[in-house]
Design an enzyme around this catalytic site. Sequence first.
Site, PDB file in Angstrom:
ATOM      1  N   HIS A 254      36.098  95.810  63.301  1.00  0.00           N
ATOM      2  CA  HIS A 254      35.460  97.029  62.794  1.00  0.00           C
ATOM      3  C   HIS A 254      34.938  97.884  63.952  1.00  0.00           C
ATOM      4  O   HIS A 254      35.208  99.091  64.020  1.00  0.00           O
ATOM      5  CB  HIS A 254      34.310  96.645  61.866  1.00  0.00           C
ATOM      6  CG  HIS A 254      33.598  97.802  61.255  1.00  0.00           C
ATOM      7  ND1 HIS A 254      33.901  98.270  60.004  1.00  0.00           N
ATOM      8  CD2 HIS A 254      32.606  98.610  61.727  1.00  0.00           C
ATOM      9  CE1 HIS A 254      33.122  99.315  59.717  1.00  0.00           C
ATOM     10  NE2 HIS A 254      32.322  99.533  60.756  1.00  0.00           N
ATOM     11  N   GLU A 255      34.208  97.263  64.861  1.00  0.00           N
ATOM     12  CA  GLU A 255      33.643  98.029  65.975  1.00  0.00           C
ATOM     13  C   GLU A 255      34.715  98.499  66.947  1.00  0.00           C
ATOM     14  O   GLU A 255      34.571  99.558  67.574  1.00  0.00           O
ATOM     15  CB  GLU A 255      32.566  97.207  66.688  1.00  0.00           C
ATOM     16  CG  GLU A 255      31.397  96.783  65.806  1.00  0.00           C
ATOM     17  CD  GLU A 255      30.749  97.928  65.040  1.00  0.00           C
ATOM     18  OE1 GLU A 255      30.818  99.084  65.519  1.00  0.00           O
ATOM     19  OE2 GLU A 255      30.188  97.679  63.953  1.00  0.00           O
ATOM     20  N   GLU A 284      34.204 106.290  60.636  1.00  0.00           N
ATOM     21  CA  GLU A 284      34.289 105.113  59.771  1.00  0.00           C
ATOM     22  C   GLU A 284      35.703 104.933  59.229  1.00  0.00           C
ATOM     23  O   GLU A 284      36.130 103.808  58.959  1.00  0.00           O
ATOM     24  CB  GLU A 284      33.288 105.246  58.626  1.00  0.00           C
ATOM     25  CG  GLU A 284      32.974 103.956  57.909  1.00  0.00           C
ATOM     26  CD  GLU A 284      32.251 102.928  58.766  1.00  0.00           C
ATOM     27  OE1 GLU A 284      32.256 101.741  58.388  1.00  0.00           O
ATOM     28  OE2 GLU A 284      31.683 103.300  59.812  1.00  0.00           O
TER      29      GLU A 284
END
Length: 488
Positions: A254-255, A284
């Site tokens: 995700h990061e 996002e």
Amino acid sequence: MTAYSDLMDHVRTTQALGSVAGRLGWDQETVMPRGAAPQRAEESAALESVLHARRTDPRIGVWLAGAEPADEVGAAKLREVRRSYERNLKVPAALATEIARVTSMAQGVWAQARSNEDPAAFLPVLAEVVRLRREEGEALADGDDPYDALMQDYEPGAVAADMAAMFDAMRPGLVALRERCLAGAPAPRLSGHFPKEAQLTLAAEIAGAFGYDFARGRIDLAVHPFSSGSGNDVRITTRVDEADPFNCLYSTIHEVGHAAYEQTIDQAHLMTPLGSGVSMGVHESQSRSYENQMGRSEPFCGWLYGRMRDTFGEIGVGSEREFYRAVNAVRTGYIRTEADEVHYNLHVMLRFDLERALMRGELQVDDLEAAWNDRYAADFGQAVDKPSNGFLQDVHWSVGLFGYFPTYSLGNLYAGCLMAAARRDVDGIDDALAKGDPSPATRWMGDRVQRFGGLREPVETIRHATGEAPSAEPLLDYLEAKFGDLYP
């Protein structure tokens, strides 16, 4: 051109100082000694006072009046400078400085309160953060909704009414899908011991596969994973639970989605108003497409199953399909960052409604925990068992990020649009993912979204990448197809 070049020279130095401020935040959440918190709060406040003075320098107005852009890039830079200048002029310097000081202090108070399950220790400083951010929102709103004004920090052009309408449209389908999944056969769970160092080694391998450039970044540990920085210094964090390797691995992916966006922006935009992602919703979209639509896809899970067994030995599931089901298990849980794709947006809706009420003065901080627990029980059908699984779980409110949460769901919506377009445009995405290679999809993201930075407004960024206006339909279609297969 003198006005334009003088303005850009001024902005470049301001951007550099802003990067230093960001680095202070990274340090505070990773390696700063706990006892340094009061000093760090003063340092952050001092730097914010310098930044605010530069962002409201009267010369900016003169330069803007005389600047003539040479092209689309120049016009976009002026657009962003003008937006920042007009916005910062509305916020008194003393207020901006005090917000920086209090939120720096509050982050440490929150972390300790979360660790000790002690809401009472956090509520006084949270009340101060809410008061200050509400004051800022009112200053920015000019009589309109202060929450809408605060949202502009994260998603320019967005308004709460549109977000609420989006949530209202998405909720029935998500709730119905959740009920079908929960009524189905439960997914298997991993079992065994997953040592910290082995998790971090595998996480670094996966980060590299997704395109993270370690020459311009690093991975550290934090209570709440995040990505920090831009250009040639983009750092990420993750966290480790030795009973649950998915927490580390998927937090990392995700990061990396956030970090890849920043690392891929055209170097010509470095230290300019276009040198960062255009909005948190678009940001996002990268992290959610990397984490979910690539990282939790059946082809990639087949590859990851083999790497997990190579790294940890027996892991409690006996086939690639069962591993895929374990990765995408639909279970009611407390923690947003660990939520499956079906539940995730329901977590965001809860936070959106509560923080909007806080900013409007319709909900008081002393009543926040009870309001959270009541809403969670109504939406998820179970009681919150402890504060760290309830309103203390997220860092966002401690550091004043009111208006941020709805961008998570907007990012999911954008991710649905982008991945549908990527699969339309690029052959062989799944074949590559089955080999642990996300690059066909990540290259498409880099070429269509990431390299442009802040060149276009958020909605136009998605439209330019996909050829279509953003819509919730691709996301909902993706969720129905994926989880309809997993929970027939």
